[in-house]
Design a protein around this motif. Sequence first.
Motif, PDB file in Angstrom:
ATOM      1  N   LEU A  44      27.142  43.686  62.237  1.00 11.95           N
ATOM      2  CA  LEU A  44      26.676  45.104  61.650  1.00 11.95           C
ATOM      3  C   LEU A  44      25.748  45.157  61.488  1.00 11.95           C
ATOM      4  CD1 LEU A  44      30.723  46.180  61.254  1.00 11.95           C
ATOM      5  CD2 LEU A  44      29.659  45.717  63.207  1.00 11.95           C
ATOM      6  N   PRO A  45      24.674  45.259  62.362  1.00  8.64           N
ATOM      7  CA  PRO A  45      23.066  45.362  61.075  1.00  8.64           C
ATOM      8  C   PRO A  45      22.974  46.258  60.905  1.00  8.64           C
ATOM      9  CG  PRO A  45      22.934  44.862  62.950  1.00  8.64           C
ATOM     10  CD  PRO A  45      24.409  44.840  63.780  1.00  8.64           C
ATOM     11  N   ALA A  46      22.675  46.215  59.227  1.00  4.33           N
ATOM     12  CA  ALA A  46      22.691  47.735  58.646  1.00  4.33           C
ATOM     13  C   ALA A  46      21.156  48.856  58.840  1.00  4.33           C
ATOM     14  CB  ALA A  46      22.543  47.795  56.920  1.00  4.33           C
ATOM     15  N   PHE A  47      20.359  48.157  60.236  1.00  7.31           N
ATOM     16  CA  PHE A  47      19.208  49.375  59.630  1.00  7.31           C
ATOM     17  C   PHE A  47      19.561  49.548  61.426  1.00  7.31           C
ATOM     18  CE2 PHE A  47      19.014  46.485  57.120  1.00  7.31           C
ATOM     19  CZ  PHE A  47      17.795  46.774  56.417  1.00  7.31           C
ATOM     20  N   GLN A  48      18.813  50.589  62.124  1.00 10.04           N
ATOM     21  CA  GLN A  48      18.768  51.815  63.479  1.00 10.04           C
ATOM     22  C   GLN A  48      17.901  50.765  64.124  1.00 10.04           C
ATOM     23  OE1 GLN A  48      20.724  54.304  62.647  1.00 10.04           O
ATOM     24  NE2 GLN A  48      20.172  54.893  65.840  1.00 10.04           N
ATOM     25  N   PRO A  49      18.617  50.754  65.257  1.00 11.68           N
ATOM     26  CA  PRO A  49      17.659  50.154  66.457  1.00 11.68           C
ATOM     27  C   PRO A  49      16.538  51.087  67.175  1.00 11.68           C
ATOM     28  CG  PRO A  49      19.847  50.992  67.810  1.00 11.68           C
ATOM     29  CD  PRO A  49      20.061  51.225  65.790  1.00 11.68           C
ATOM     30  N   VAL A  50      16.036  50.469  67.892  1.00 11.28           N
ATOM     31  CA  VAL A  50      14.874  50.856  67.662  1.00 11.28           C
ATOM     32  C   VAL A  50      14.530  50.860  69.579  1.00 11.28           C
ATOM     33  CG1 VAL A  50      12.134  52.035  68.062  1.00 11.28           C
ATOM     34  CG2 VAL A  50      13.264  51.072  66.314  1.00 11.28           C
ATOM     35  N   GLN A 110      13.728  37.431  67.300  1.00 15.43           N
ATOM     36  CA  GLN A 110      14.025  37.973  66.464  1.00 15.43           C
ATOM     37  C   GLN A 110      14.113  39.032  66.643  1.00 15.43           C
ATOM     38  OE1 GLN A 110      14.840  35.634  63.740  1.00 15.43           O
ATOM     39  NE2 GLN A 110      14.394  34.082  65.079  1.00 15.43           N
ATOM     40  N   LEU A 111      13.295  40.022  66.943  1.00 14.42           N
ATOM     41  CA  LEU A 111      13.450  41.346  67.210  1.00 14.42           C
ATOM     42  C   LEU A 111      14.074  42.198  68.168  1.00 14.42           C
ATOM     43  CD1 LEU A 111      10.597  42.518  64.881  1.00 14.42           C
ATOM     44  CD2 LEU A 111      13.163  42.847  64.144  1.00 14.42           C
ATOM     45  N   VAL A 112      13.745  41.259  69.443  1.00 13.08           N
ATOM     46  CA  VAL A 112      14.425  42.030  70.199  1.00 13.08           C
ATOM     47  C   VAL A 112      16.243  41.430  70.742  1.00 13.08           C
ATOM     48  CG1 VAL A 112      13.581  41.810  72.803  1.00 13.08           C
ATOM     49  CG2 VAL A 112      12.134  41.628  71.688  1.00 13.08           C
ATOM     50  N   ALA A 113      16.621  42.553  71.570  1.00  5.96           N
ATOM     51  CA  ALA A 113      18.169  42.102  71.161  1.00  5.96           C
ATOM     52  C   ALA A 113      18.378  42.352  72.802  1.00  5.96           C
ATOM     53  CB  ALA A 113      18.697  43.770  70.706  1.00  5.96           C
ATOM     54  N   GLU A 114      17.815  43.390  73.277  1.00 10.24           N
ATOM     55  CA  GLU A 114      18.236  43.498  74.528  1.00 10.24           C
ATOM     56  C   GLU A 114      17.114  43.938  75.162  1.00 10.24           C
ATOM     57  OE1 GLU A 114      21.492  45.915  77.019  1.00 10.24           O
ATOM     58  OE2 GLU A 114      21.884  45.936  74.682  1.00 10.24           O
ATOM     59  N   VAL A 115      17.407  43.647  76.855  1.00 13.83           N
ATOM     60  CA  VAL A 115      16.515  44.100  77.683  1.00 13.83           C
ATOM     61  C   VAL A 115      16.970  44.257  78.845  1.00 13.83           C
ATOM     62  CG1 VAL A 115      13.818  43.864  79.119  1.00 13.83           C
ATOM     63  CG2 VAL A 115      14.712  42.766  76.818  1.00 13.83           C
ATOM     64  N   ALA A 116      16.721  45.483  79.646  1.00 10.65           N
ATOM     65  CA  ALA A 116      17.201  45.940  80.611  1.00 10.65           C
ATOM     66  C   ALA A 116      16.217  46.879  81.489  1.00 10.65           C
ATOM     67  CB  ALA A 116      18.275  46.580  80.133  1.00 10.65           C
ATOM     68  N   VAL A 117      16.663  46.513  83.436  1.00  9.23           N
ATOM     69  CA  VAL A 117      15.583  47.410  83.900  1.00  9.23           C
ATOM     70  C   VAL A 117      16.398  48.966  84.184  1.00  9.23           C
ATOM     71  CG1 VAL A 117      14.857  47.168  86.696  1.00  9.23           C
ATOM     72  CG2 VAL A 117      14.828  45.023  85.341  1.00  9.23           C
ATOM     73  N   VAL A 159      13.265  48.331  76.532  1.00  4.04           N
ATOM     74  CA  VAL A 159      14.016  46.820  74.520  1.00  4.04           C
ATOM     75  C   VAL A 159      14.331  47.963  74.476  1.00  4.04           C
ATOM     76  CG1 VAL A 159      12.729  45.340  74.004  1.00  4.04           C
ATOM     77  CG2 VAL A 159      11.799  46.170  76.197  1.00  4.04           C
ATOM     78  N   THR A 160      15.416  47.075  73.656  1.00  8.94           N
ATOM     79  CA  THR A 160      15.568  46.686  72.460  1.00  8.94           C
ATOM     80  C   THR A 160      15.469  46.547  71.221  1.00  8.94           C
ATOM     81  OG1 THR A 160      18.136  48.120  74.024  1.00  8.94           O
ATOM     82  CG2 THR A 160      17.975  47.586  70.867  1.00  8.94           C
ATOM     83  N   LEU A 161      15.074  46.832  70.681  1.00  8.06           N
ATOM     84  CA  LEU A 161      14.730  46.542  68.753  1.00  8.06           C
ATOM     85  C   LEU A 161      15.554  46.454  67.471  1.00  8.06           C
ATOM     86  CD1 LEU A 161      10.712  46.618  68.887  1.00  8.06           C
ATOM     87  CD2 LEU A 161      11.821  45.245  70.306  1.00  8.06           C
ATOM     88  N   GLN A 162      16.377  45.510  66.959  1.00  9.52           N
ATOM     89  CA  GLN A 162      17.456  45.753  66.296  1.00  9.52           C
ATOM     90  C   GLN A 162      17.330  44.798  64.654  1.00  9.52           C
ATOM     91  OE1 GLN A 162      20.423  47.323  66.058  1.00  9.52           O
ATOM     92  NE2 GLN A 162      19.815  46.933  64.224  1.00  9.52           N
ATOM     93  N   PRO A 163      16.331  45.660  64.189  1.00  4.59           N
ATOM     94  CA  PRO A 163      15.882  45.108  62.601  1.00  4.59           C
ATOM     95  C   PRO A 163      17.012  44.304  61.817  1.00  4.59           C
ATOM     96  CG  PRO A 163      15.975  47.363  62.363  1.00  4.59           C
ATOM     97  CD  PRO A 163      15.974  46.881  63.889  1.00  4.59           C
ATOM     98  N   ARG A 164      16.244  43.209  61.155  1.00  4.64           N
ATOM     99  CA  ARG A 164      17.866  42.789  60.401  1.00  4.64           C
ATOM    100  C   ARG A 164      17.838  43.182  59.224  1.00  4.64           C
ATOM    101  NH1 ARG A 164      22.193  41.262  63.350  1.00  4.64           N
ATOM    102  NH2 ARG A 164      21.402  40.960  65.516  1.00  4.64           N
ATOM    103  N   GLU A 165      16.291  42.806  57.836  1.00  6.30           N
ATOM    104  CA  GLU A 165      16.322  43.357  56.914  1.00  6.30           C
ATOM    105  C   GLU A 165      15.440  44.579  56.029  1.00  6.30           C
ATOM    106  OE1 GLU A 165      12.996  39.571  56.249  1.00  6.30           O
ATOM    107  OE2 GLU A 165      13.918  38.554  56.891  1.00  6.30           O
ATOM    108  N   ALA A 166      14.534  45.376  57.591  1.00  2.00           N
ATOM    109  CA  ALA A 166      14.338  45.997  56.802  1.00  2.00           C
ATOM    110  C   ALA A 166      13.787  47.205  57.938  1.00  2.00           C
ATOM    111  CB  ALA A 166      13.091  46.678  55.868  1.00  2.00           C
ATOM    112  N   THR A 167      13.836  48.752  58.130  1.00  2.00           N
ATOM    113  CA  THR A 167      13.276  49.636  58.723  1.00  2.00           C
ATOM    114  C   THR A 167      12.186  49.442  59.146  1.00  2.00           C
ATOM    115  OG1 THR A 167      14.837  51.082  58.343  1.00  2.00           O
ATOM    116  CG2 THR A 167      13.516  51.446  60.105  1.00  2.00           C
ATOM    117  N   LEU A 168      12.414  49.042  60.296  1.00  2.00           N
ATOM    118  CA  LEU A 168      10.747  48.751  61.627  1.00  2.00           C
ATOM    119  C   LEU A 168       9.973  50.391  60.910  1.00  2.00           C
ATOM    120  CD1 LEU A 168      11.214  47.242  64.535  1.00  2.00           C
ATOM    121  CD2 LEU A 168      11.120  46.891  62.455  1.00  2.00           C
ATOM    122  N   THR A 169       8.361  49.700  60.500  1.00  2.00           N
ATOM    123  CA  THR A 169       7.608  50.733  60.549  1.00  2.00           C
ATOM    124  C   THR A 169       6.765  51.093  61.858  1.00  2.00           C
ATOM    125  OG1 THR A 169       5.141  49.485  60.064  1.00  2.00           O
ATOM    126  CG2 THR A 169       7.138  50.002  58.102  1.00  2.00           C
TER     127      THR A 169
END
Length: 827
Positions: A732-738, A765-772, A792-802
């Motif tokens: 359960l990642p602690a940070f919001q996906p992008v 590391q960051l790309v969690a899911e890709v869909a057409v 493309v869904t990016l899921q950070p693990r350590e900190a919110t992405l800038t």
Amino acid sequence: MKFPLSWLRRHLDTTATLAEITATLNRIGLEVEGVEDRGAALAGFRIAHVVEAAQHPNADRLRALKVDPGDGRLLSVVCGAPNARAGMKGVLALPGAFIPGTGITLKQGEIRGVTSEAMMLSAREMGLGDDHSGILDLPAEAPLGASYVAWAGLDDPVVEISVTPNRGDALAIRGIARDLAAAGLGTLKPLPEPKIVPAYPAPLRWEIADPRACDHVLGRGIRGLRNGPSPKWLQDWLVAIGLRPINALVDVTNLFTYGLGRPLHVFDVAKVQGGVLTMRMAREGESLAALNGKTYALTPEDGIIADAAGPEALGGIIGGEPSGCDEGTTECFIECALFDPVRIALSGRRHDIRTDARARFERGVDPALPPLALDLATALMLELCGGEASEVAAAGTPPAWQRSATLRFERLAGLGGAEVPADAAVAILERLGFAVQQRDASQVTVAVPSWRNDIAQAGSVETVLDQAATLPADRARAAAEGCAVVEPEADLVEEVLRIRGLDTIPPVSLPVAGLVPPPALTPQQARAGLARRVLAARGMLDCVSFGFLDQRVAALFGETPEALHLENPIAADLDQMRPTPLASLLLAAGRNAARGFPDVALSELGASYLDPSPEGQRQVIAGLRAGHTPRHWAEPSRPVDAMDAKGDALALLAALGLPMAAVTVTADAPGFYHPGRSGVLRQGPKTVLARFGEIHPRIRAALDLAGPAVGFEVFLDAIPEPKRRKKGAPDLPAFQPVRRDFAFLVDAGVTAEQVLRAARGADRQLVAEVAVFDRYAGEKLPEGKASLAIQVTLQPREATLTDGQIEAVADRIVAAVAKATGAVLRA
């Protein structure tokens, strides 16, 4: 199996009580079902003398009796029986006695002003029959004051035991007595050996026309006899076990059936036509009017005894009325034969005839007993009916029943679980009739007695086939293969432990294999069950169909090698093993559409066949959707398409634990799918996991399926088993996906799968899911180009992405897709 205690004592010399006998029977494996003691309820009734019988002063239908119970008193008894008279003897019940026929306890009372101090009983009131026309009228010699039970012989308990199918010898009272004697409960009395002096030639001759009908038969005539009721002792025995006495000749045959386990039959010589009794198979159209009052239509598989007029008996099962013995019989012919147990069982089952003879012949009778049994029966019939005996008529060859068996003493503990000294084991076998042939310190070889058909002869299949040469080939082979695996040593172990006492075998708990029991299903079985449940949850009906098709239909779905063609199909249109279960589902959909149900969703877990080898049989779960999708509140019904089948296949693979990131799609589906609307799901370049797509219009036309149809096949054997991992904390990642969308301009020949794979690999590391989510080709785009949009869904693990990090990942995604496919990001 029922027997009176007095009948058992005719064969067993013992002083054991009824309780000891029943306890021993249970201990040696002849389980007691019940004991009927008819005399227990009548123990208080005594024989009384009617001294005086006068008309009741206040009732026309009653009489006032003075009865002497044998103790010097005169009791007043009011009786309504019309046969009550002075001077007669009857059965008296005193106050306090329970009357079994009426269920009341007798009390002293007064009837119409006259005291009644006791009761004179009828047979029905004592529970001994249905006669209630008058009180029991005893003969003058009945002893006054004596117990009626003792005088009438009713103090003879009847024991009923349960006999297992292998113990044909225990369907004889002598066999039961032999077991009890071996268990130490007395001594087995020897059978007499009467010498019958023949007075004339046999009146009938035997002929065995077909050895399937009979193996060996003996017969003897008795002339000048007077057939009538059998003596009281014999009638009492038969009534006690539930048989109806008929006449002396027939009652003697029943006596031997139960007493020695040797069924006999008697023919009236005057009623037999032609002078010859033939053992043969029945002919088409023949029937038998049997002694039970029924007529049976015989078949060529029934062995019969026939005279010149036709069938006279169904051999070993039941006799016929035309030649039956009655009170007018003056000359009889006794039949003592051996029949094939399997054929007896099949004929009895075919005609639903259950007789005491069938029960014994189908379990196997003593093959060495016929000569002695015939002499014993002849002697008893001469004693009861008079007359003179003839010579013996015989046909066939006595069977070679002699065989031996070996017991290794260590097997008593190793197989039976009980330590038994070698001398004790040999002594038990000898008491059971086994004769020692050879013995050393480790084992003993014994000759098996003729009455123990359950002690098998071990040998090869070919040996048993030679011995079963008269049987049909298929049944002989089955019997031989069954017999060849039987070890007579196990039977000897059972005999020793049984006679020693089954209750002496120490109970031993089964070993505990582990604290956690193993799974009930193998991984393959669990996977198959899960697959069926997943498709059922997606609205598909589970089907079970034949694994073969019409060869012309099978050819539509692949090759039809001759090796998969059935030589003897169950139907002319089911002559080829199917190449895929999808073909069976299409046929089922066609049948549904022809009956007004064109919209179906079906699935089946079954086999597809490529060749006769084990590797050529694959486990496949196939699904089919035909017609239109179901009506739903959220969207209108529409024709099914290839994406429905793809969604079913992908959902099934995901449920079976396959990582979806490893699944790729190629467009090389077989020819029964539409070439532009189908695909193959793979894991790597070689492993084919599934196929899906729209069914080719040519196939639908050949199968008369008008509407659209899509299907899929998932090959369960090709799906690798998921690795077992210990369950940990949920991810359960602690940070919001992008989420970011990209639209690429690609060549029309570039597949979506190439674009998706390149995008996934840009940053694992960051790309969690890709869909057409969109594909467009047409106006405002160059010819030969298409627009492919992905999310493309990016899921950070350590900190919110800038914003900078997001832009950097986006650049890497664009570069990776451009390098892999030549795509250009659309403005």
